[in-house]
Design a protein around this motif. Structure first.
Motif, PDB file in Angstrom:
ATOM      1  N   PHE A 133     -42.645 -20.917  21.116  1.00 23.98           N
ATOM      2  CA  PHE A 133     -44.057 -21.363  21.385  1.00 23.98           C
ATOM      3  C   PHE A 133     -44.675 -21.644  19.952  1.00 23.98           C
ATOM      4  CE2 PHE A 133     -48.638 -19.916  21.571  1.00 23.98           C
ATOM      5  CZ  PHE A 133     -49.061 -20.929  22.277  1.00 23.98           C
ATOM      6  N   ALA A 134     -44.710 -22.560  19.555  1.00 21.86           N
ATOM      7  CA  ALA A 134     -45.487 -23.078  18.098  1.00 21.86           C
ATOM      8  C   ALA A 134     -46.518 -23.730  18.108  1.00 21.86           C
ATOM      9  CB  ALA A 134     -44.404 -23.715  17.224  1.00 21.86           C
ATOM     10  N   PRO A 135     -47.758 -23.310  18.134  1.00 17.81           N
ATOM     11  CA  PRO A 135     -49.161 -23.824  18.416  1.00 17.81           C
ATOM     12  C   PRO A 135     -49.431 -24.901  17.479  1.00 17.81           C
ATOM     13  CG  PRO A 135     -49.448 -21.352  18.347  1.00 17.81           C
ATOM     14  CD  PRO A 135     -48.017 -21.625  17.920  1.00 17.81           C
ATOM     15  N   LEU A 136     -48.860 -25.036  16.406  1.00 14.95           N
ATOM     16  CA  LEU A 136     -49.018 -26.015  15.452  1.00 14.95           C
ATOM     17  C   LEU A 136     -47.894 -27.147  15.777  1.00 14.95           C
ATOM     18  CD1 LEU A 136     -50.236 -24.343  12.232  1.00 14.95           C
ATOM     19  CD2 LEU A 136     -51.728 -25.066  14.122  1.00 14.95           C
ATOM     20  N   SER A 137     -47.084 -26.947  16.429  1.00 16.66           N
ATOM     21  CA  SER A 137     -46.019 -28.227  16.557  1.00 16.66           C
ATOM     22  C   SER A 137     -46.364 -29.211  17.302  1.00 16.66           C
ATOM     23  CB  SER A 137     -44.765 -27.389  17.492  1.00 16.66           C
ATOM     24  OG  SER A 137     -45.067 -27.172  18.622  1.00 16.66           O
ATOM     25  N   ARG A 138     -45.728 -30.401  16.979  1.00 15.58           N
ATOM     26  CA  ARG A 138     -46.446 -31.634  17.659  1.00 15.58           C
ATOM     27  C   ARG A 138     -45.080 -31.893  18.670  1.00 15.58           C
ATOM     28  NH1 ARG A 138     -46.606 -34.460  12.182  1.00 15.58           N
ATOM     29  NH2 ARG A 138     -44.507 -33.669  12.063  1.00 15.58           N
ATOM     30  N   ALA A 139     -45.683 -33.041  19.890  1.00 11.07           N
ATOM     31  CA  ALA A 139     -44.744 -33.570  20.733  1.00 11.07           C
ATOM     32  C   ALA A 139     -43.834 -34.391  19.841  1.00 11.07           C
ATOM     33  CB  ALA A 139     -45.404 -34.465  21.560  1.00 11.07           C
ATOM     34  N   GLY A 140     -42.486 -34.100  20.299  1.00  6.40           N
ATOM     35  CA  GLY A 140     -41.362 -34.748  19.342  1.00  6.40           C
ATOM     36  C   GLY A 140     -40.701 -34.022  18.279  1.00  6.40           C
ATOM     37  N   ASP A 141     -41.306 -32.887  18.012  1.00  8.99           N
ATOM     38  CA  ASP A 141     -40.769 -31.997  17.062  1.00  8.99           C
ATOM     39  C   ASP A 141     -39.264 -31.182  17.573  1.00  8.99           C
ATOM     40  OD1 ASP A 141     -42.422 -32.412  15.292  1.00  8.99           O
ATOM     41  OD2 ASP A 141     -43.704 -30.669  15.724  1.00  8.99           O
ATOM     42  N   ALA A 142     -39.280 -31.202  19.104  1.00  9.08           N
ATOM     43  CA  ALA A 142     -37.924 -30.649  19.569  1.00  9.08           C
ATOM     44  C   ALA A 142     -36.842 -31.262  19.362  1.00  9.08           C
ATOM     45  CB  ALA A 142     -38.080 -30.362  21.152  1.00  9.08           C
ATOM     46  N   ILE A 143     -35.742 -30.526  18.767  1.00 11.51           N
ATOM     47  CA  ILE A 143     -34.449 -31.091  18.338  1.00 11.51           C
ATOM     48  C   ILE A 143     -33.661 -31.728  19.622  1.00 11.51           C
ATOM     49  CG2 ILE A 143     -34.385 -29.895  16.364  1.00 11.51           C
ATOM     50  CD1 ILE A 143     -32.259 -27.979  17.790  1.00 11.51           C
ATOM     51  N   ASP A 144     -33.937 -31.224  20.699  1.00 16.36           N
ATOM     52  CA  ASP A 144     -33.190 -31.494  21.978  1.00 16.36           C
ATOM     53  C   ASP A 144     -33.925 -31.013  23.125  1.00 16.36           C
ATOM     54  OD1 ASP A 144     -32.294 -28.949  22.376  1.00 16.36           O
ATOM     55  OD2 ASP A 144     -30.566 -29.415  20.819  1.00 16.36           O
ATOM     56  N   GLU A 145     -33.554 -31.482  24.608  1.00 12.23           N
ATOM     57  CA  GLU A 145     -33.967 -30.874  25.574  1.00 12.23           C
ATOM     58  C   GLU A 145     -33.611 -29.504  25.908  1.00 12.23           C
ATOM     59  OE1 GLU A 145     -33.000 -33.470  28.666  1.00 12.23           O
ATOM     60  OE2 GLU A 145     -34.106 -35.448  27.976  1.00 12.23           O
ATOM     61  N   TYR A 146     -32.449 -29.077  25.402  1.00 14.08           N
ATOM     62  CA  TYR A 146     -31.892 -27.590  25.620  1.00 14.08           C
ATOM     63  C   TYR A 146     -32.685 -26.724  25.007  1.00 14.08           C
ATOM     64  CZ  TYR A 146     -28.460 -23.959  26.091  1.00 14.08           C
ATOM     65  OH  TYR A 146     -27.996 -22.840  26.283  1.00 14.08           O
ATOM     66  N   HIS A 147     -33.217 -27.111  23.719  1.00 11.91           N
ATOM     67  CA  HIS A 147     -33.815 -25.847  22.904  1.00 11.91           C
ATOM     68  C   HIS A 147     -35.479 -26.183  23.204  1.00 11.91           C
ATOM     69  CE1 HIS A 147     -29.825 -25.683  20.966  1.00 11.91           C
ATOM     70  NE2 HIS A 147     -30.211 -24.094  21.114  1.00 11.91           N
ATOM     71  N   LEU A 148     -36.029 -25.611  24.193  1.00 12.25           N
ATOM     72  CA  LEU A 148     -37.475 -25.896  24.629  1.00 12.25           C
ATOM     73  C   LEU A 148     -38.527 -25.393  23.543  1.00 12.25           C
ATOM     74  CD1 LEU A 148     -37.500 -24.786  28.430  1.00 12.25           C
ATOM     75  CD2 LEU A 148     -36.971 -26.864  27.480  1.00 12.25           C
ATOM     76  N   LEU A 149     -39.521 -26.568  23.226  1.00 11.21           N
ATOM     77  CA  LEU A 149     -40.470 -26.184  22.067  1.00 11.21           C
ATOM     78  C   LEU A 149     -41.739 -26.694  22.655  1.00 11.21           C
ATOM     79  CD1 LEU A 149     -41.201 -25.556  19.096  1.00 11.21           C
ATOM     80  CD2 LEU A 149     -40.728 -28.101  18.838  1.00 11.21           C
ATOM     81  N   ALA A 150     -42.967 -25.706  22.569  1.00 11.95           N
ATOM     82  CA  ALA A 150     -44.120 -25.876  23.135  1.00 11.95           C
ATOM     83  C   ALA A 150     -45.250 -25.454  22.440  1.00 11.95           C
ATOM     84  CB  ALA A 150     -44.136 -25.430  24.642  1.00 11.95           C
TER      85      ALA A 150
END
Length: 716
Positions: free
Chosen positions: A109-126
């Motif tokens: 959970f990274a409040p300042l992240s943006r859509a598309g920052d995730a490196i893949d679908e397996y490692h969830l980023l929100a």
């Protein structure tokens, strides 16, 4: 609606934003832990940023990112998920063959992240905008939810006791006791909150006997030590026999969390009083005197200066007046158990030993002193600052924020019949009114609502002056499984004997049956003599019979170290006076010589408190034994409690009656009362014998005495 429990965290911004997200999405349920748990690994303690346990989704593990950098978030996510899975795999209840029954889903959970920052679908980023969709895509998994909650809260090994049982009969007392211990292996939300949440400032935890206060403080100390190993933390208490129990509980929980032993130099389990010598003799009051230059008094010295029963309170008050300012803090946090047995002056001493954060946690039982000497509110304990504002006051609870004032309304030790009986006898609910009085009540809470706070509801009438009321415990405050294991006539029994010899023979025979047929262990049995001064002599005949039958016993604190209640091997039955019994519990509790608790000239509340405390040591069954007419009267009060189906039915005392209750219930120095009575008796005898006449007395004193006697007559 989700329950949020705040632990200590080094990522406050992202933690707050995660908590806010769940508060803004009330359709999500379960429990969110922030800064919890801490996992033991070969490299040491590994703190988890946050974890959400949901009945449908399983376990959601959050890695929190404070800034914009996401470098290596995938590796951190894998590492934390692997460590949590390894911990869960140690628990058979969560395994089916080699498969872990509960799903673990890691999310960064990274409040300042943006859509598309995730490196893949397996490692969830929100972030806040994408987290809900991320959660909705997690497959449902409702298997082993409750077992997972118990493991996450890490209390199973503590609640289940320290010894394995050899059970052959499914309905023996030993088997029933094991099932009880297994059933209470899970903390409820209030207990979990009390363990994990520590505020910057003073925190108060109140609860009935058996609500888990001692375990909560032990868990809390271990958790704080795991999160902050460099902090100086003190755990303190009034009853010395609690020391061994605290060290065992803390050690068990800390090892389970970290795979390491606690650093006992930084996490100190110390008595409230203390004395010079080794670290084992250290205490909070002694430390304060040493650090401030105040005069230290041992018990003998305090007895010379202060009244009986006020020795420690007087010593603390004197130290506060003599102390110079502390140059530096001594502790980062202090946890106080049994605060109802300690004075406001002692809590002030604790407060002064702390640094600017003032992390003081004190837990107490409103009923251990049954209202006659309950601790005052924090504003009165800690006083006002130079501007006249309270030094300490509790804020109203705010959803999603740590709570300063926690009330534990559930009792997990005593069944409803046992607890209601303890209250009925403790307050004198069904006592026959003495001659000249309109009520048999011995004492009453200062505040009516306290009855509701400790888990009663008014099922008939009202809690109003002069009104009849019936108070009942609910299944919510007294879980049904605590009484369903046995017939109510077996849960609690009162026995009246012709003499102490009969009492001793009956008790010895009952204990032998417990050990040979009921599958109880010596560790499951405690024998309590309410009068601490007569205990050694009173228990002698019973111990002699058991010794002749090859059954080992010990007198707690006399045959063992003062810091130990049960023997280390668990092969000996504990006999004890009431003071050492406090804070301890057993499956089967025998109370002998209970007739001494019916009444006491000058201090009836004190002996009723002793009986209340003794009864509430039982987590299974209790036998109240005694001799003579007063034991008959106690049994009559119990039978009236049974006829009222373990409800408390009484007329709430009026303001005038409460004044009278305060008079008969005052816990004044018994010695002062007796001295006054002796003087009055001498005066009467002198006047009757003609050695003195009323005219010999000063007129002012005669008039004052006449007014006092007239006022008492009007009050009848």
């Amino acid at each position: 609606m989700i329950t949020t429990i705040w632990g200590t965290t080094k990522k406050p911004i992202s933690s707050q934003r995660l908590a806010d997200f769940f508060q803004e999405n009330p359709q999500l349920t379960g429990t969110l832990y922030l800064g919890y748990p801490v996992i033991g690994t070969p490299e040491g303690a590994f703190p988890i940023d946050a974890i959400w346990i949901n009945e449908e989704k399983g376990i959601i593990l959050f890695n929190l990112v404070e800034g914009r950098s996401l470098n290596g978030y995938d590796e951190v996510q894998d590492d934390s998920a692997n460590k949590l899975e390894a911990k869960l795999r140690n628990h058979r209840t969560l395994m089916q063959g080699r498969k872990l029954l509960v799903n673990i889903t890691p999310i960064t959970f990274a409040p300042l992240s943006r859509a598309g920052d995730a490196i893949d679908e397996y490692h969830l980023l929100a972030n806040e905008e994408t987290l809900l969709g991320c959660i909705e895509n997690i497959p449902n998994n409702s298997r082993a939810y409750h077992e997972a909650v118990a493991v996450i809260q890490s209390i199973s090994t503590i609640r289940k006791g320290v010894r394995r049982r050899n059970l052959t009969q499914p309905d023996s007392r030993g088997a029933k006791l094991k099932r009880l211990e297994d059933s209470i292996a899970n903390l409820d939300n209030l207990q979990g909150r009390a363990v994990i949440e520590t505020v910057e400032g003073v925190q108060r935890i109140r609860g009935l006997a058996g609500s888990g206060k001692t375990i909560i403080l032990a868990l809390k100390a271990a958790y704080l030590h795991a999160q902050h190993p460099d902090w100086k933390i003190a755990v303190t208490f009034h009853t010395r026999s609690l020391k061994g129990q605290f060290k065992r509980l803390i050690n068990t929980f800390f090892i389970e969390q970290t795979n390491e032993e606690p650093d006992w130099n930084n996490l100190q389990v110390i008595n409230s009083w203390g004395a010079p010598g080794s670290s084992e003799r250290n205490g909070v009051y002694y430390t304060y005197c040493k650090e401030t230059g105040a005069e230290y008094l041992d018990l003998a010295g305090a007895k010379e200066k202060f009244n009986y029963g006020k020795e420690f309170e007087g010593a603390c008050e004197l130290a506060l007046t003599q102390a110079i300012s502390l140059e530096e803090q001594v502790y980062d946090a202090i946890l106080v158990d049994e605060a109802q047995d300690l004075s406001a002056a002692f809590l002030k001493i604790c407060y002064q030993l702390l640094g600017k954060k003032k992390r003081l946690v004190y837990a107490y039982d409103e009923l251990q002193n049954l209202g006659s000497s309950s601790l005052p509110p924090p504003e009165d304990i800690f006083g006002n600052d130079e501007k006249g504002n309270p030094v300490v006051s509790f804020d109203a609870p705010v959803p999603g924020k740590p709570q300063q004032d926690i009330i534990l309304e559930k009792c997990y030790r005593n069944s409803r019949p046992i607890l209601a009986t303890a209250h009925a006898l403790g307050f004198g609910i069904y006592r026959t009114p003495p001659t000249g009085l309109t009520t048999g009540l011995i004492q009453m809470f200062d505040q009516k609502n306290l009855w509701l706070d400790v888990g009663y509801v008014a099922t008939e009438g009202r809690l109003e002056d002069g009104q009849k009321v019936r108070l009942s415990r609910t299944e919510e405050s007294s879980p049904k499984f605590l009484e369903d294991h046995s017939d109510v006539n077996d849960l609690i029994q009162f026995h009246v004997f012709n003499n102490e010899g009969e009492q001793a023979a009956w008790l010895a025979n009952a204990v032998k049956q417990n050990l040979t047929k009921d599958e109880l262990t010596p560790h499951d049995i405690v024998v309590i003599n309410p009068d601490p001064l007569s205990t050694r002599k009173a228990v002698g005949p019973i111990r002699k019979i058991l010794f002749d039958d090859g059954i080992s016993t010990h007198l707690a604190g006399v045959d063992t170290s003062p810091d130990v209640f049960f023997d280390d091997d668990g092969d000996s039955i504990a006999f004890t006076g009431i003071f050492r019994a406090k804070g301890n519990e057993a499956g089967m509790v025998y109370i002998i010589n209970a007739q001494d608790c019916y009444g006491s000239w000058g201090s009836p509340a004190r002996v009723r408190n002793q009986l209340f405390t003794a009864i509430t040591r039982s987590k299974g069954w209790v036998r109240v034994l005694g001799t003579g007419p007063n034991m008959e009267k106690l049994r009559n009060e119990y039978e009236e409690t049974v006829r009222n189906k373990f409800d408390l039915q009484f007329t709430y005392p009026t303001a005038d009656e409460r004044k009278h209750l305060n008079i008969i219930n005052r816990d004044k120095d018994e010695r002062i009362i007796r001295q006054g009575a002796d003087s009055l008796n001498n005066l009467i005898n002198d006047m009757l014998s003609g050695n003195m006449y009323i005219e010999d007395l000063p007129p002012v004193q005669v008039e004052t005495l006449r007014r006092l006697l007239t006022r008492e007559e009007k009050n009848k």
